[in-house]
Design an enzyme around this catalytic site. Structure first.
Site, PDB file in Angstrom:
ATOM      1  N   THR A 124       0.828  -1.203   0.000  1.00  0.00           N
ATOM      2  CA  THR A 124       0.000   0.000   0.000  1.00  0.00           C
ATOM      3  C   THR A 124       0.863   1.254   0.000  1.00  0.00           C
ATOM      4  O   THR A 124       0.555   2.235  -0.683  1.00  0.00           O
ATOM      5  CB  THR A 124      -0.927   0.014   1.230  1.00  0.00           C
ATOM      6  N   TYR A 136     -13.017  -5.118  -0.638  1.00  0.00           N
ATOM      7  CA  TYR A 136     -14.283  -4.687  -1.227  1.00  0.00           C
ATOM      8  C   TYR A 136     -15.284  -5.819  -1.442  1.00  0.00           C
ATOM      9  O   TYR A 136     -16.444  -5.678  -1.100  1.00  0.00           O
ATOM     10  CB  TYR A 136     -14.066  -3.933  -2.552  1.00  0.00           C
ATOM     11  N   TYR A 194      -1.626 -10.731   5.018  1.00  0.00           N
ATOM     12  CA  TYR A 194      -1.717  -9.340   5.459  1.00  0.00           C
ATOM     13  C   TYR A 194      -3.161  -9.026   5.801  1.00  0.00           C
ATOM     14  O   TYR A 194      -4.021  -8.984   4.929  1.00  0.00           O
ATOM     15  CB  TYR A 194      -1.191  -8.425   4.350  1.00  0.00           C
ATOM     16  N   ARG A 205      -8.668  -1.103   5.981  1.00  0.00           N
ATOM     17  CA  ARG A 205      -8.593  -0.759   4.562  1.00  0.00           C
ATOM     18  C   ARG A 205      -9.411  -1.706   3.685  1.00  0.00           C
ATOM     19  O   ARG A 205      -9.955  -1.296   2.672  1.00  0.00           O
ATOM     20  CB  ARG A 205      -7.134  -0.770   4.081  1.00  0.00           C
ATOM     21  N   LYS A 261       1.237 -10.387   8.531  1.00  0.00           N
ATOM     22  CA  LYS A 261       1.331  -8.979   8.914  1.00  0.00           C
ATOM     23  C   LYS A 261      -0.008  -8.600   9.515  1.00  0.00           C
ATOM     24  O   LYS A 261      -1.019  -8.551   8.823  1.00  0.00           O
ATOM     25  CB  LYS A 261       1.656  -8.108   7.701  1.00  0.00           C
ATOM     26  N   ILE A 288       6.426  -4.722   9.735  1.00  0.00           N
ATOM     27  CA  ILE A 288       6.468  -4.229   8.358  1.00  0.00           C
ATOM     28  C   ILE A 288       6.050  -2.772   8.458  1.00  0.00           C
ATOM     29  O   ILE A 288       4.889  -2.461   8.716  1.00  0.00           O
ATOM     30  CB  ILE A 288       5.563  -5.057   7.434  1.00  0.00           C
TER      31      ILE A 288
END
Length: 293
Positions: free
Chosen positions: A44, A107, A133, A138, A161, A205
């Site tokens: 990202t 989404y 992740y 998000r 992560k 990270i």
């Protein structure tokens, strides 16, 4: 297993949004020389949502070339399409990446079984070891500990992560992981990274490491060695950065900070826009507090 401060590196761009590959390689060389324990390309922070397939793989290739074998390169190759994630992962393998970072599909909100099947397919067909992740803030979908524990049994899935910021949950996961599994847990939040490492995690990270690679490396190294006083002292120095580098959506603040430090040009791609004057004051103060400007 990779341990330490893994930098989720920003992608330098010119004013017109074109990728500055020469600057990217210089930035990575500086990162490695300052102690970054791995380079995470096209996450990202690297503006992966706005690059083309061709640019995505070209950026990962540039990272591999700049690193020149000194530290691992982890390619962010996740997608909300399983076929797309596999394609990007195979291309990252072809250009020399050593690991894949796979974000929870965003989404379309798959079920927990859908997440299990998605990541299993990428691990089976992508060709690279997979670091999961989870960043529900998000993606709009949270991956439960039960699903992570199932995935930890899948060959080729080697870590997580965790960007939930929920330390109790991270501790519960660490306690539940089989002791014979070589599975790493990394913080995805700089502000709680020290606590997670002290709880048994393997590192972070990091966004903050973009501007403070040496300090982040030293902080995590001290924590892993049990030198809590040193780790806390460094973390206290970095706390304003941990906060203000998220005063607007990542990577808007960190790209401005790197530009302020003279490391990258002032380019970013729409729909992201340059840091506001109010944000600039906050980030500049945080950089000064850490002694970076």
């Amino acid at each position: 297993m990779i341990t330490g401060a893994l930098v989720a590196i920003a992608t330098p761009m010119q004013d017109d949004g074109s990728i500055d590959y020469d600057c990217y390689q210089k930035l990575i060389d500086w990162q490695v020389s300052e102690g970054a324990d791995a380079i995470v390309s096209m996450g990202t922070s690297g503006e992966s949502p706005t690059v083309s397939f061709e640019e995505h793989t070209a950026v990962v290739k540039a990272a591999v070339e700049a690193v020149a074998g000194r530290v691992p390169v982890i390619a962010g190759t996740g997608a909300n399409s399983t076929a797309e994630a596999i394609r990007l992962t195979r291309e990252a393998l072809e250009v020399g990446a050593q690991y894949s970072l796979q974000v929870v599909p965003y989404y379309n909100k798959p079920t927990q079984e859908g997440l299990f099947q998605h990541f299993s397919a990428v691990a089976r067909e992508g060709g690279l070891p997979v670091i999961l992740y989870n960043v529900p803030g998000r993606t709009g979908r949270d991956m439960t500990n039960d699903t992570v524990l199932r995935l930890a049994e899948v060959p080729g899935i080697v870590g997580l992560k965790d960007a939930t910021g929920d330390l109790a949950r991270a501790e519960a996961l660490l306690a539940a992981l089989p002791k014979d599994k070589d599975f790493a847990l990394y913080s995805g939040n700089d502000d709680s990274a020290l606590a997670l490492v002290l709880a048994g995690g393997q590192g972070v990270i990091s966004v903050t490491a973009n501007v403070a690679p040496k300090l982040m490396h030293e902080m995590v190294e001290a924590a892993l060695k049990g030198d809590i006083a040193t780790a806390r002292a460094i973390n206290n120095r970095l706390l304003p950065l941990h906060k203000e580098l998220f005063c607007e959506s990542n990577p808007i603040p960190v790209k401005w900070a790197l530009n302020r430090m003279g490391k990258i040009p002032a380019g970013i791609r729409l729909p992201l826009t340059w840091l506001t004057p109010a944000g600039q004051k906050k980030v500049e103060a945080a950089l000064a507090s850490a002694g970076l400007i």
